[in-house]
Design a protein around this motif. Sequence first.
Motif, PDB file in Angstrom:
ATOM      1  N   GLN A  45      41.466   4.523   0.505  1.00 39.75           N
ATOM      2  CA  GLN A  45      40.376   4.595  -0.457  1.00 39.75           C
ATOM      3  C   GLN A  45      40.754   3.843  -1.716  1.00 39.75           C
ATOM      4  OE1 GLN A  45      38.089   8.296  -1.139  1.00 39.75           O
ATOM      5  NE2 GLN A  45      38.715   8.127  -3.295  1.00 39.75           N
ATOM      6  N   ARG A  55      38.519  10.434   2.818  1.00 41.01           N
ATOM      7  CA  ARG A  55      38.534  11.817   3.291  1.00 41.01           C
ATOM      8  C   ARG A  55      38.150  11.887   4.758  1.00 41.01           C
ATOM      9  NH1 ARG A  55      35.441  16.921   0.343  1.00 41.01           N
ATOM     10  NH2 ARG A  55      36.326  18.565   1.682  1.00 41.01           N
ATOM     11  N   GLY A  56      38.955  12.602   5.528  1.00 42.71           N
ATOM     12  CA  GLY A  56      38.690  12.787   6.946  1.00 42.71           C
ATOM     13  C   GLY A  56      39.153  11.662   7.844  1.00 42.71           C
ATOM     14  N   SER A  57      39.775  10.633   7.274  1.00 45.37           N
ATOM     15  CA  SER A  57      40.172   9.478   8.090  1.00 45.37           C
ATOM     16  C   SER A  57      41.585   9.585   8.645  1.00 45.37           C
ATOM     17  CB  SER A  57      40.059   8.191   7.268  1.00 45.37           C
ATOM     18  OG  SER A  57      41.048   8.144   6.239  1.00 45.37           O
ATOM     19  N   ASN A  58      42.421  10.456   8.087  1.00 45.50           N
ATOM     20  CA  ASN A  58      43.841  10.492   8.453  1.00 45.50           C
ATOM     21  C   ASN A  58      44.029  11.296   9.738  1.00 45.50           C
ATOM     22  OD1 ASN A  58      46.412   9.592   7.764  1.00 45.50           O
ATOM     23  ND2 ASN A  58      46.975  11.552   6.838  1.00 45.50           N
ATOM     24  N   THR A  72      45.694   7.041  -1.977  1.00 47.19           N
ATOM     25  CA  THR A  72      44.678   8.006  -1.571  1.00 47.19           C
ATOM     26  C   THR A  72      43.870   7.465  -0.394  1.00 47.19           C
ATOM     27  OG1 THR A  72      44.499   8.839  -3.829  1.00 47.19           O
ATOM     28  CG2 THR A  72      42.683   9.345  -2.343  1.00 47.19           C
ATOM     29  N   GLU A 128      48.819  14.406   4.468  1.00 44.88           N
ATOM     30  CA  GLU A 128      47.998  14.617   3.279  1.00 44.88           C
ATOM     31  C   GLU A 128      47.197  13.362   2.933  1.00 44.88           C
ATOM     32  OE1 GLU A 128      50.358  16.276   0.069  1.00 44.88           O
ATOM     33  OE2 GLU A 128      51.706  17.217   1.529  1.00 44.88           O
ATOM     34  N   GLU A 129      45.933  13.534   2.642  1.00 44.13           N
ATOM     35  CA  GLU A 129      45.091  12.402   2.264  1.00 44.13           C
ATOM     36  C   GLU A 129      45.146  12.115   0.774  1.00 44.13           C
ATOM     37  OE1 GLU A 129      41.382  13.564   4.059  1.00 44.13           O
ATOM     38  OE2 GLU A 129      41.886  12.517   5.929  1.00 44.13           O
ATOM     39  N   SER A 130      45.595  13.070   0.003  1.00 42.96           N
ATOM     40  CA  SER A 130      45.772  12.859  -1.433  1.00 42.96           C
ATOM     41  C   SER A 130      46.909  11.880  -1.684  1.00 42.96           C
ATOM     42  CB  SER A 130      46.077  14.186  -2.120  1.00 42.96           C
ATOM     43  OG  SER A 130      46.504  13.973  -3.455  1.00 42.96           O
TER      44      SER A 130
END
Length: 402
Positions: A96, A103-106, A100, A173-175
């Motif tokens: 993103q 969201r939901g892609s990992n 980061t 983690e996506e963060s």
Amino acid sequence: MTARRTPLRVLVAVLAVLLAVVLPQAFPAVARAADTGHDVVTWAASADRLGEGVADRGYRLVVRTSVGGADLRIRLTNAFGDRPVTFDSVYAGVQQEGATLVRGSNRRLSFGGAHFVTIPAGGTASSDALPGRLSAATDLVVSLHSPDAGGPASGHGMAMQTSYLAQGDHAAEESGDPWSATTGSWFYLDSVSVRANAATGAVVALGDSITDGWQSTADLDRRWPDYLARRLQRADTEVKGVANGGISGNKVLADGAGQSALNRLQRDVLSQPGVRTVFLFEGVNDIKAHTGVTAQDMIAGYREIVRRAHAAGKCVVGATVAPFEGWSEWDPAAESVRQDVNTFIRSSGEFDAVTDFDRILRSPYDPERILPFFDGGDHLHPNDKGMQAMADAVDLTALDCT
């Protein structure tokens, strides 16, 4: 009657869901029995030694795809390790911003059905296919963690792309918060492939720092193979994948900055899936090193690469060696070798096609120098405009000699 029909409808619905979810994973051979596609490399970076591995370190590696497709796979490398290395957490997602992820892609990758893999010294390991589609020109992020890395690490040193580091396992983690440190190298990640139409192929650019992108703008994908990938996506051609096989300082004949082109040809080029064409643009480091390398030495090296590539069923495009007067190692003797080498590349007929990068980059007023408009500042490496001019000079139809 109503009481008996309701469970039946529920059973059918549950069964349909289970079949949709389980079949592609549990029975891949059945699911793909009628599939005529094949794996094609969509990104690659040639491996070398990268200092010492660090235990319990995470890597969040940003790469850009060239060809789109399904069923992503990655290849991890321990080519230069002196001991096994284990990866216990490997994920693929979409960038993103910074570290980061969208969201939901990992999503977690597996290896032989397991969520970990141990790669022996000198080896590589390919992941299982990850169901779903991946578009061309995606900023893909591969996050991985090793609990036991040590000894020489393998990967690609000069990425011209910012990636991220973290201590501990934060791969899921996506963060981006845990990924506070940055790196300009790609650790342990060797290549990414997707499943594409059976007619789709790829080209690997085998080269040195010019192909690696030095003096192009970092984080903007302005290496000449990147520009080439963008041209191929818009073109009516079956060659869509582009893999960058450049290593800064690399030579055709001698090991040093990475193994020589001759010694790494199989691992870095011919072993990549779906490769149709080898684009050979290398030689200036041999010529300017003042080690007594002659034009005949270079020609013998080129001929061996062509022979082995043809034996593997690949096309070979040869590119002339670009001018470099003004670089500290230039002298008339090296220039004489360059001219003889370029004469061979242009006129020998041993390549399936030729791209004349010398003609594209040289100054019309001083043909032993790069045109100032294309000069990255050191008189050897082109800038962004020069990189684009190189890619624009490639005859796209010549990338497929089949």
